[in-house]
Design an enzyme around this catalytic site. Structure first.
Site, PDB file in Angstrom:
ATOM      1  CD  GLU A 152      -2.693   1.486   2.335  1.00  8.57           C
ATOM      2  OE1 GLU A 152      -2.371   1.039   3.580  1.00  8.57           O
ATOM      3  OE2 GLU A 152      -3.899   1.846   2.206  1.00  8.57           O
ATOM      4  CD  GLU A 245      -7.417   1.693   5.804  1.00  9.31           C
ATOM      5  OE1 GLU A 245      -7.153   2.691   5.084  1.00  9.31           O
ATOM      6  OE2 GLU A 245      -6.627   0.917   6.278  1.00  9.31           O
TER       7      GLU A 245
END
Ligand code: LER
Ligand code: MN
Length: 286
Positions: A152, A245
């Site tokens: 990420e 998220e």
């Protein structure tokens, strides 16, 4: 495209972007009720009782798992690129346990803050050498289980390498490591020049997306053109999850989850009606 929210198995500490905190039946039932397809799961010790109970509940409610997030290990000071070989070894061992769990849970494992930081006095190459060596160890564990490792890109205020989506692509091309990317529009808003363009450029490497507005809340709660990014991904044939998220510390997590669900159903209706319109136009032409 599938939709999901982030859920931490344990009580999430302040600042952790777990929209739902605690793998309780109440939370999991609510996620299902709102129409989400799955969750991203923050875990600490994957084979402890609460994680196993959470996995059982997710299966019971037929929710899928996208990314399994080892960010809590970074909180314990465990980093894959750490200069201390003992710390790297422990990080590999603990993430290895999460990879085993991912094999059982059929999820992917995200490699984010657990990368660690490049030291001020060293070159990027020196850091990447240590980090890549740890990744190769993890790949030996992940490959036989069919578990994807997804890097990420995270903004510069949290970590000092692989900040933009483009840097994520460059890292994978440069090292040739058989890993993938997990993009996060919240970080992309800080680091990437054009979110829509970079989503498309990085898409061949991307298996998962954290789909947040500018303020790390559900699409439509900030000032990014999330409808446009949704359309771009839909048109490009992205099949993975769009995960909320979110960091809902200024609004209630439930309000954020409801707004997200509303956004996704609005976009699905819009796509559906434009498909019907196009089919109608084609029929008229014939
Ligand atoms: C995790 O997905 C993330 O986005 C980072 O900010 C670390 O929490
Ligand atoms: Mn993220």
């Amino acid at each position: 495209m599938k939709t999901s929210v982030s859920l931490s198995v344990f009580e999430s500490p302040r600042g952790m972007p777990a929209l739902f905190s605690g793998g309780t039946e109440k939370n999991i039932k609510r996620i299902k009720e709102l129409g989400y397809d799955g969750v991203d799961l923050f875990v600490r010790n994957p084979f402890d009782e609460e994680t196993q109970r959470t996995l059982h509940l997710l299966r019971q409610y037929q929710l899928g798992i996208g990314a399994i997030m080892p960010a809590a290990l970074a909180g314990e000071g465990l980093f894959l690129g750490d200069v201390n070989p003992e710390i790297r070894k422990e990080a590999v061992q603990r993430i290895g346990e999460i990879i085993d769990f991912a094999g059982e849970a059929e999820g992917m494992v995200s490699i984010g803050l657990v990368r660690g930081n490049q030291l001020e006095e060293e070159s990027l190459e020196a850091f990447e050498e240590r980090f890549s060596a740890s990744c190769r160890e993890l790949l030996k564990l992940a490959d036989p289980l069919g578990v994807a490792l997804i890097i990420e890109p995270i903004n510069r205020y949290e970590i000092n390498t692989i900040n933009s989506a483009k840097e994520g692509v460059d890292f994978l091309k440069r090292t040739g490591l058989p890993m993938y990317l997990m993009l996060d529009t919240f970080h992309m808003n800080i680091e990437d020049v054009d979110i829509g363009e970079e989503l498309l450029n990085a898409l061949p490497f991307t298996k998962h997306i954290h789909f947040l507005d500018s303020n790390r809340l559900a699409p439509s709660m900030g000032h990014l053109d999330m409808e446009n990014y949704y359309r771009i991904l839909h048109k490009a044939g992205y099949q993975g999850y769009l995960c909320l998220e979110a960091l809902a510390d200024k609004v209630s997590p439930d309000e954020c989850a409801v707004r997200g669900a509303d956004f996704f159903s609005f976009m699905r209706r819009k796509e559906e009606s434009s498909r019907e319109k196009n089919t109608g136009e084609i029929k008229e032409c014939i």
